[in-house]
Structure formats: C-alpha cells, structure tokens
Design a protein around this motif. Structure first.
Motif, PDB file in Angstrom:
ATOM      1  N   ALA A 120     -27.081  46.822  -6.660  1.00 35.83           N
ATOM      2  CA  ALA A 120     -25.904  47.364  -7.761  1.00 35.83           C
ATOM      3  C   ALA A 120     -24.622  47.254  -7.099  1.00 35.83           C
ATOM      4  CB  ALA A 120     -26.133  49.030  -7.991  1.00 35.83           C
ATOM      5  N   GLN A 121     -23.802  46.831  -8.339  1.00 35.58           N
ATOM      6  CA  GLN A 121     -22.322  46.679  -7.750  1.00 35.58           C
ATOM      7  C   GLN A 121     -21.666  47.897  -7.170  1.00 35.58           C
ATOM      8  OE1 GLN A 121     -19.734  45.050 -11.146  1.00 35.58           O
ATOM      9  NE2 GLN A 121     -17.986  45.750 -10.137  1.00 35.58           N
ATOM     10  N   ALA A 122     -20.946  47.724  -6.073  1.00 36.60           N
ATOM     11  CA  ALA A 122     -20.270  48.901  -5.583  1.00 36.60           C
ATOM     12  C   ALA A 122     -19.140  48.563  -4.820  1.00 36.60           C
ATOM     13  CB  ALA A 122     -21.420  49.408  -4.530  1.00 36.60           C
ATOM     14  N   ALA A 123     -18.461  49.552  -4.533  1.00 35.00           N
ATOM     15  CA  ALA A 123     -17.171  49.288  -3.582  1.00 35.00           C
ATOM     16  C   ALA A 123     -17.208  50.682  -2.671  1.00 35.00           C
ATOM     17  CB  ALA A 123     -15.980  49.333  -4.493  1.00 35.00           C
ATOM     18  N   VAL A 124     -16.434  50.405  -1.427  1.00 33.99           N
ATOM     19  CA  VAL A 124     -16.549  51.270  -0.382  1.00 33.99           C
ATOM     20  C   VAL A 124     -15.182  52.005  -0.203  1.00 33.99           C
ATOM     21  CG1 VAL A 124     -17.116  51.936   2.149  1.00 33.99           C
ATOM     22  CG2 VAL A 124     -18.395  50.309   0.524  1.00 33.99           C
ATOM     23  N   PHE A 125     -14.894  53.071   0.045  1.00 32.82           N
ATOM     24  CA  PHE A 125     -13.366  53.739   0.248  1.00 32.82           C
ATOM     25  C   PHE A 125     -13.432  54.657   1.090  1.00 32.82           C
ATOM     26  CE2 PHE A 125     -14.094  52.706  -4.248  1.00 32.82           C
ATOM     27  CZ  PHE A 125     -12.913  51.827  -4.650  1.00 32.82           C
ATOM     28  N   THR A 126     -12.295  54.683   1.895  1.00 29.98           N
ATOM     29  CA  THR A 126     -12.083  55.762   2.807  1.00 29.98           C
ATOM     30  C   THR A 126     -10.911  56.881   2.564  1.00 29.98           C
ATOM     31  OG1 THR A 126     -10.259  54.171   3.685  1.00 29.98           O
ATOM     32  CG2 THR A 126     -12.479  54.145   4.857  1.00 29.98           C
ATOM     33  N   GLY A 180     -19.264  62.208   5.114  1.00 26.18           N
ATOM     34  CA  GLY A 180     -18.173  62.114   4.158  1.00 26.18           C
ATOM     35  C   GLY A 180     -16.956  61.400   4.923  1.00 26.18           C
ATOM     36  N   LYS A 181     -17.101  60.506   5.724  1.00 26.52           N
ATOM     37  CA  LYS A 181     -16.123  59.683   6.262  1.00 26.52           C
ATOM     38  C   LYS A 181     -15.778  58.588   5.261  1.00 26.52           C
ATOM     39  CE  LYS A 181     -17.090  60.514  11.130  1.00 26.52           C
ATOM     40  NZ  LYS A 181     -17.474  60.025  12.286  1.00 26.52           N
ATOM     41  N   PHE A 182     -16.811  58.062   4.483  1.00 29.34           N
ATOM     42  CA  PHE A 182     -17.033  56.935   3.508  1.00 29.34           C
ATOM     43  C   PHE A 182     -17.397  57.402   2.413  1.00 29.34           C
ATOM     44  CE2 PHE A 182     -16.708  54.934   7.672  1.00 29.34           C
ATOM     45  CZ  PHE A 182     -15.807  53.844   7.546  1.00 29.34           C
ATOM     46  N   VAL A 183     -17.021  56.914   1.004  1.00 31.97           N
ATOM     47  CA  VAL A 183     -17.483  57.147  -0.155  1.00 31.97           C
ATOM     48  C   VAL A 183     -17.942  55.918  -0.906  1.00 31.97           C
ATOM     49  CG1 VAL A 183     -17.041  57.635  -2.490  1.00 31.97           C
ATOM     50  CG2 VAL A 183     -16.506  59.224  -0.527  1.00 31.97           C
ATOM     51  N   LEU A 184     -19.230  55.656  -1.233  1.00 33.15           N
ATOM     52  CA  LEU A 184     -19.686  54.353  -1.813  1.00 33.15           C
ATOM     53  C   LEU A 184     -19.466  54.735  -3.509  1.00 33.15           C
ATOM     54  CD1 LEU A 184     -20.937  51.689  -0.844  1.00 33.15           C
ATOM     55  CD2 LEU A 184     -22.975  52.659  -1.551  1.00 33.15           C
ATOM     56  N   ILE A 185     -19.040  54.044  -4.143  1.00 33.79           N
ATOM     57  CA  ILE A 185     -18.744  54.265  -5.767  1.00 33.79           C
ATOM     58  C   ILE A 185     -19.769  53.219  -6.114  1.00 33.79           C
ATOM     59  CG2 ILE A 185     -17.486  54.330  -7.758  1.00 33.79           C
ATOM     60  CD1 ILE A 185     -16.905  56.601  -5.750  1.00 33.79           C
ATOM     61  N   GLU A 186     -20.748  53.230  -7.073  1.00 32.89           N
ATOM     62  CA  GLU A 186     -21.719  52.443  -7.409  1.00 32.89           C
ATOM     63  C   GLU A 186     -21.960  52.417  -8.977  1.00 32.89           C
ATOM     64  OE1 GLU A 186     -25.189  51.175  -4.678  1.00 32.89           O
ATOM     65  OE2 GLU A 186     -25.871  52.276  -5.951  1.00 32.89           O
ATOM     66  N   GLU A 187     -22.235  51.221  -9.514  1.00 32.74           N
ATOM     67  CA  GLU A 187     -22.434  51.085 -10.967  1.00 32.74           C
ATOM     68  C   GLU A 187     -23.770  52.093 -11.215  1.00 32.74           C
ATOM     69  OE1 GLU A 187     -24.166  47.442 -12.661  1.00 32.74           O
ATOM     70  OE2 GLU A 187     -24.396  46.840 -10.745  1.00 32.74           O
ATOM     71  N   TYR A 188     -23.787  52.712 -12.366  1.00 36.19           N
ATOM     72  CA  TYR A 188     -24.824  53.483 -12.757  1.00 36.19           C
ATOM     73  C   TYR A 188     -25.797  52.713 -13.528  1.00 36.19           C
ATOM     74  CZ  TYR A 188     -27.568  56.961 -15.805  1.00 36.19           C
ATOM     75  OH  TYR A 188     -28.523  57.478 -16.242  1.00 36.19           O
ATOM     76  N   LEU A 189     -27.140  52.428 -12.902  1.00 39.25           N
ATOM     77  CA  LEU A 189     -28.211  51.887 -13.412  1.00 39.25           C
ATOM     78  C   LEU A 189     -29.053  52.620 -14.419  1.00 39.25           C
ATOM     79  CD1 LEU A 189     -29.168  49.504 -10.488  1.00 39.25           C
ATOM     80  CD2 LEU A 189     -27.856  48.924 -12.333  1.00 39.25           C
ATOM     81  N   ILE A 190     -29.735  52.110 -15.566  1.00 44.28           N
ATOM     82  CA  ILE A 190     -30.693  52.588 -16.168  1.00 44.28           C
ATOM     83  C   ILE A 190     -31.999  52.025 -15.956  1.00 44.28           C
ATOM     84  CG2 ILE A 190     -31.478  52.863 -18.696  1.00 44.28           C
ATOM     85  CD1 ILE A 190     -28.694  52.686 -19.511  1.00 44.28           C
TER      86      ILE A 190
END
Length: 434
Positions: A120-126, A180-190
């Motif tokens: 899945a497409q994703a991005a990582v955030f601090t 909780g040091k990083f958050v991964l935001i990922e596309e929702y897949l069906i």
C-alpha cells in the motif's frame, strides 16, 4: 532432543503441543509458559521473563537444550537470537537486524519498496502536525499505524478526518509505548486479509498453509482491532495460483533483499496480505514470528514433524527437505477472551469446562492462563483460550470449535459467534463480499 519454547501464549502452547507429537522430542520447556503448558505431559514451565537472556542461556546450556524456539516478537526485536547464538545455542528466530521487519513498520515499508514487493502507498511522519496535514490531503478512510511493536493493536482504520487526527495524537502521546516515535499513514485497501506464514533458512523459503484471522473484537468484523479473535486454515481465497505469485513476488524478493543487506534471516517470515476484489494483493505488513492465532489452526494440519523443519531452518538446509506434508481437511479456532478486552479486563477468574470441551472433540490451547495456588486454571490475560476444531470441511471444523467452547466458563467470558463467516457463506453457495 529437548526444546525450549519462549513465550506464554496460545501460539507457544500450540508449538509445544506439536513438538511433543514427535518421537524425537523427549521434553519441552516453556519460558514462562502458561496453565496449559504446565499441565502437558513431558512439558514444564520455567519461571523466567522472556527477555532474561542470561537466565535462559544458562538454563539451556546446563540442561542439554538442543533447540530454542522464540515465540513472541519482543525478545526477537531485543536481540535474543544474537545473544543465544553467541553462547553457541541453536535458535529458531531471526537476529535483531532481521526482526526490524516487524519492529519498525517504516523500515519494513522501505524494504518492500526496495524489493519491488506490492504494498500500500504510505508516508512516515515524526510530527503530529505534518501527519494531520497529510491526512487532510489524502482524505478518508485511511489507515494510521504506530511504527513499532504494539501487540497487534497499533493499527487504526479511520473513517473520518477527526478519527485519524485522534489516532495520530494517541500514538505520539505514547498510547502504544515506544511504538509512538513514528506514525505511518497508509492508503485504505478494500478486500480480505490473509496471513501467509513461511519458514526460511535465509536461502530457501517455504510457505505454510494460508490462514485468515478475525482481528476486530465485534461480530461482523466491527469494533476495535485486537490480537485476533479467531482464525481458520487453509484460507480458500488464497488460491494455489495466488500463492505461487506470493512465493515469487513477496517471499523470495523479501529474503533476497534481506540477504543483500547482509541480514542472515532464519525463522518465520509472516506476510499479512490484502486480497483485493480483482484478485490481486498487496502486503500490509511483515512479522518476524509465528502468528497468533494462525499458528493454532496451521499446526494441527501439519504432517511433517515440526522440529525437522525448524532445525533445517537453523542449520540452513531447508532446501534439502522434501515438500512440507499436510493432513487433509480444515481447521478453525475461536478465541475466548476476558470481558473488556482489548481494553481493561480482570484476571484471576477460575476457568471450568476445558476437559469437557476436549471430550467434545476440540483442542484447547491456553493463551492467557495460569495455575493458581489451588492448581486451578485461572485467567491471566485478554485472550484466554483458543478452542480449535478440525474437520473435512469448514462447516465441520467450525462446528467442532463452537461445540467445544460452549463448555468453557469463566466470569466475563466473551467470544465472537461468527468466526469463519466468510468461508461459511462460500461453502453454502452464497456470494461472499470482499
């Protein structure tokens, strides 16, 4: 041979149970084990913490342990395999560098992208602000993941922007500890999720039967995510054609990329897949250990002696073994949980009906249990028991599991009544939505 199994859950009870079916295994020692492993013949519990590397090493060296099998992800991520290998002990489980594949979702995502594995497409955030801004641009539904180990509970499927922002805050505020040091935001897949557990010696990789877990607490796959409320195997949606693709496009690419990074990965590589309605798939995550409760439905169907496979992985000769042999039929397990799980719950509730469940034909794997001073089995965790049935088809296997769990009693007991609902609909000739 003597085998030491590290862990105290249903997965570890199932591993000990399967190992003791072999004539080659004379004893299993579980660290720390649970009420079920304490009650099995030729099995004993050793009251050490799973991260007491020195204590485990000393016991194994002094008591002729031939193989150490690591169940949970936490000691693997802390480097137990590296430590025990330095003490010249044989260990089934990846080294710390390899365990990053579960210990850091960001690291695993980068490895998948490098290996060309569908994901899945994703991005990582601090930082929370940047993560919230990204969510607004992407829209919902969207998946928010804590980066590290969160006992299967660090994944939030947000239906609204507000839910996603609350999940981001919860992660950065430490609700999932060091995850909780990083958050991964990922596309929702069906689609439908499938667990593919594979054994590898770092060169060869062989998949076990695909299984399907039920992660949500509520019937109809609703409510909070859990460590798993039930499972069945083999998952029909993972067809032989799809599994052949998973072998080449996921498992072999992952092992080759790990090897290229200088990581000698020996143990379980567990790929969590989403099978999309068009028959394709993407990898949601990797885990570095046996799944729970998937192990409790896969091992009852395994024909090849388990210790042969584990030793072959440790000794890097998996490719020399014949194909893994399986019994005919299907398997299903239902989790009996403490009331309130996956949030707050009580411990110490006396459990009755286990022997009656087994007399009814089910196999009961203990998860969150222990023996009290009166030698009664009592609850000691959120997921308490795995009641497993085996049958020629899913209708029989699921019926056997539920026939068994009806005998189990403890205060606050909760279990889903719809484990296997998708596969049951398919067996009954209905259209199964994905």
């Amino acid at each position: 041979m003597k085998v030491l199994v590290i862990g105290n859950g249903g997965r570890e009870h199932a591993l000990a149970w399967k190992l003791l079916q072999s004539k080659q295994v004379e004893q299993v020692v579980c660290v720390p084990g649970n009420g079920g492993t304490a009650s099995m013949e030729c099995c004993q519990n050793l009251p050490l913490a799973v991260d007491d590397f020195e204590g485990i090493s000393q016991y194994a060296s002094q008591n002729g342990i031939s193989l150490v099998v690591v169940g949970p992800e936490v000691p693997l991520a802390k480097g137990i395999t590296d430590y025990l290998q330095d003490k010249r002990l044989m260990v089934f489980g990846p080294v710390r560098a390899g365990a990053q594949i579960e210990a850091s979702k960001a690291w695993a995502k980068a490895l998948m992208q490098e290996a060309g594995i569908p994901t899945a497409q994703a991005a990582v955030f601090t930082e929370a602000a940047a993560a919230k801004s990204y969510v607004k641009t992407q829209g919902t539904p969207i998946v928010v993941k804590a980066d590290g180990l969160a006992a299967g509970k660090g994944v939030i499927v947000a239906e609204t922007i507000e839910q996603a922002q609350s999940a981001i805050d919860a992660i950065f505020q430490g609700q999932f500890g060091s995850a909780g040091k990083f958050v991964l935001i990922e596309e929702y897949l069906i689609g439908q999720e499938v667990s593919v557990l594979a054994l590898t010696d770092g060169l060869t990789i062989r998949s076990l039967l695909p299984a399907q877990d039920h992660k949500r607490i509520g019937e109809g796959d609703t409510g909070e995510n859990t460590g798993g409320m039930g499972a069945y195997a083999p998952a029909p949606i993972a067809t032989p054609k799809l599994m052949a693709r998973v072998q080449t496009e996921v498992l072999e690419r992952a092992i080759a990329t790990l090897r290229a990074k200088g990581i000698d990965y020996r143990g379980v590589l567990y790929a969590g897949l989403m099978i999309t309605p068009d028959g394709n798939f993407k990898v949601l995550e990797f885990n570095c250990r046996f799944g729970d409760p998937e192990t409790q439905v896969i091992l009852p169907l395994l024909e090849t002696p388990l210790e042969e496979l584990l030793l072959a992985c440790v000794q890097q000769r998996l490719g020399e073994l014949p194909p893994i042999a399986w019994k005919e039929g299907t398997s299903a397990t239902v989790v009996a949980a403490s009331g309130g799980y996956p949030s707050e719950y009580e411990k110490g509730q006396v459990i009755t009906g286990i022997s009656e469940a087994e007399t009814a034909g089910a196999t009961v794997f203990h998860a969150g249990t222990k023996l009290n001073q009166q030698q009664e089995v009592v609850t000691d965790g959120g997921r308490v028991l795995n009641v497993t049935g085996i049958g020629e088809n899913f209708e029989q296997a699921i019926a056997q599991a539920y026939a068994g769990i009806k005998h189990i009693q403890f205060e606050g007991i909760y279990y889903r009544r719809d484990i296997g609902h998708r596969v049951m609909s398919a067996e009954q000739g209905e259209q199964t939505p994905v």
